[in-house]
Design an enzyme around this catalytic site. Structure first.
Site, PDB file in Angstrom:
ATOM      1  N   ARG A 170      57.169 -35.423  11.320  1.00 23.49           N
ATOM      2  CA  ARG A 170      58.435 -35.064  11.983  1.00 23.49           C
ATOM      3  C   ARG A 170      59.595 -35.743  11.275  1.00 23.49           C
ATOM      4  NH1 ARG A 170      56.450 -37.136  17.799  1.00 23.49           N
ATOM      5  NH2 ARG A 170      54.669 -35.734  18.088  1.00 23.49           N
ATOM      6  N   HIS A 186      54.906 -40.609  13.231  1.00 27.91           N
ATOM      7  CA  HIS A 186      55.114 -39.208  12.820  1.00 27.91           C
ATOM      8  C   HIS A 186      56.247 -39.116  11.794  1.00 27.91           C
ATOM      9  CE1 HIS A 186      52.330 -37.225  15.613  1.00 27.91           C
ATOM     10  NE2 HIS A 186      52.684 -38.130  16.500  1.00 27.91           N
ATOM     11  N   ASP A 193      48.643 -35.592  15.872  1.00 18.50           N
ATOM     12  CA  ASP A 193      48.244 -35.362  17.252  1.00 18.50           C
ATOM     13  C   ASP A 193      47.163 -34.286  17.263  1.00 18.50           C
ATOM     14  OD1 ASP A 193      50.132 -37.182  18.063  1.00 18.50           O
ATOM     15  OD2 ASP A 193      51.623 -35.669  18.662  1.00 18.50           O
ATOM     16  N   TYR A 221      46.607 -43.533  28.135  1.00 21.65           N
ATOM     17  CA  TYR A 221      47.844 -44.115  27.598  1.00 21.65           C
ATOM     18  C   TYR A 221      48.992 -43.194  28.015  1.00 21.65           C
ATOM     19  CZ  TYR A 221      51.159 -46.236  24.346  1.00 21.65           C
ATOM     20  OH  TYR A 221      52.243 -46.880  23.807  1.00 21.65           O
ATOM     21  N   HIS A 224      49.906 -39.331  26.979  1.00 23.24           N
ATOM     22  CA  HIS A 224      48.841 -38.823  26.095  1.00 23.24           C
ATOM     23  C   HIS A 224      47.677 -38.189  26.864  1.00 23.24           C
ATOM     24  CE1 HIS A 224      51.221 -41.053  23.260  1.00 23.24           C
ATOM     25  NE2 HIS A 224      50.516 -40.565  22.276  1.00 23.24           N
ATOM     26  N   ASP A 226      47.453 -35.017  27.200  1.00 22.15           N
ATOM     27  CA  ASP A 226      47.166 -33.693  26.629  1.00 22.15           C
ATOM     28  C   ASP A 226      46.927 -33.723  25.119  1.00 22.15           C
ATOM     29  OD1 ASP A 226      49.719 -34.325  25.850  1.00 22.15           O
ATOM     30  OD2 ASP A 226      50.596 -32.379  26.383  1.00 22.15           O
ATOM     31  N   HIS A 227      46.862 -34.898  24.533  1.00 23.47           N
ATOM     32  CA  HIS A 227      46.513 -34.979  23.112  1.00 23.47           C
ATOM     33  C   HIS A 227      46.024 -36.385  22.776  1.00 23.47           C
ATOM     34  CE1 HIS A 227      50.648 -36.605  23.014  1.00 23.47           C
ATOM     35  NE2 HIS A 227      50.331 -37.184  21.854  1.00 23.47           N
ATOM     36  N   HIS A 229      46.381 -39.098  19.740  1.00 23.46           N
ATOM     37  CA  HIS A 229      47.229 -39.402  18.584  1.00 23.46           C
ATOM     38  C   HIS A 229      46.503 -40.403  17.695  1.00 23.46           C
ATOM     39  CE1 HIS A 229      51.125 -41.148  16.831  1.00 23.46           C
ATOM     40  NE2 HIS A 229      50.316 -42.183  16.743  1.00 23.46           N
TER      41      HIS A 229
HETATM   42 ZN   LIG Z   1      51.599 -38.640  18.167  1.00 23.60          ZN
END
Ligand SMILES: [Zn+2]
Length: 246
Positions: A170, A186, A193, A221, A224, A226-227, A229
């Site tokens: 990103r 990122h 992710d 955490y 988090h 839904d993913h 990292h």
């Molecule tokens: Zn992330």
């Protein structure tokens, strides 16, 4: 006249010989890979760009809670990573990278040096030139390449089923748009992710501990659920309390 003819014939013969040599050379069995070709066997104590290229390919095999340093110097860590790679693919596991190891890597990589199951476009849905992050575009892209090889190792360890990337590099603008932390990895191109798919988020968080990521954040955490990292970081931060990862 006679001398000129001899010279001409000699020149034509040389040209024909050169053509023959060129033909034989291009038809030689030595592997010419579209991305990178290794030209010597590599073992502990050696150094160079070919070692560094090897280290990138085996970066996902550092062992539990370890990170392989990519510095072009073939030390004990590289030997152990090569050994794990060889074991993962059923090769003779001696920690020395030779023809069998290189052929396996050739089969695993695309012409742009990414592993076959991941692509630069997948690691960057923010922009097309990797600019605007916390490091140069070239560094962000290089970091993403190492992460792809770590992902390829994890993918293989989990039975060669798909691993789904939902966000990676990103720029500051992209990071702000999704409410990412100001110090997010990122921005460096070395965070990924992962979404649930064939594997649960907890399976991904747990398995990631073996593949060279010092930062693992997942279910349990904040933010988090839904993913999962995973990222490179100088110090270890593992937190996915719902998965027993800490
Ligand atoms: Zn992330």
């Amino acid at each position: 006249m006679f001398r000129r003819t001899v010279r001409l014939v000699a020149a034509l013969t040389l040209a024909a010989a050169a053509t023959l040599v060129a033909t034989v050379t291009s038809a030689a069995p030595a592997h010419a890979d579209g991305c990178y070709t290794w030209n010597r066997q590599l073992s502990e104590g050696m150094s160079g760009e070919d070692v560094r290229q090897l280290q990138i390919r085996v970066a996902g095999y550092p062992g539990y809670n370890a990170v392989l340093t990519i510095d072009g110097a073939f030390g004990p860590g590289t030997r152990a990573a090569v050994t794990r790679f060889q074991q993962a693919y059923g090769l003779g596991a001696d920690g020395i990278a030779g023809t069998q190891t290189f052929n396996r890597i050739y089969a695993l990589q695309d012409d742009d040096c990414t592993p076959v199951n991941f692509a630069y476009s997948e690691l960057n849905d923010c922009n097309s030139d990797w600019s605007g992050g916390a490091v140069s575009a070239a560094t962000a892209r290089a970091n993403a390449l190492v992460n792809m090889w770590k992902l390829q190792a994890m993918r293989h360890a989990l039975g060669d089923q798909q691993i789904r990337v939902t966000s990676a590099f990103r720029s500051h603008a992209c990071n702000n748009a999704v409410g990412g932390s100001a110090s997010s990895r990122h921005l460096y191109g070395d965070a990924v992710d992962l979404g649930a798919g064939p594997h649960s988020l907890c399976t991904l968080a747990q398995q990631a501990r073996n593949h060279g990521w010092r930062e693992i954040l997942g279910p349990g955490y904040p933010g988090h659920s839904d993913h999962t990292h995973v990222a490179h970081k100088s110090s270890r931060t593992w937190s996915a309390s719902s998965c027993g990862v800490s």
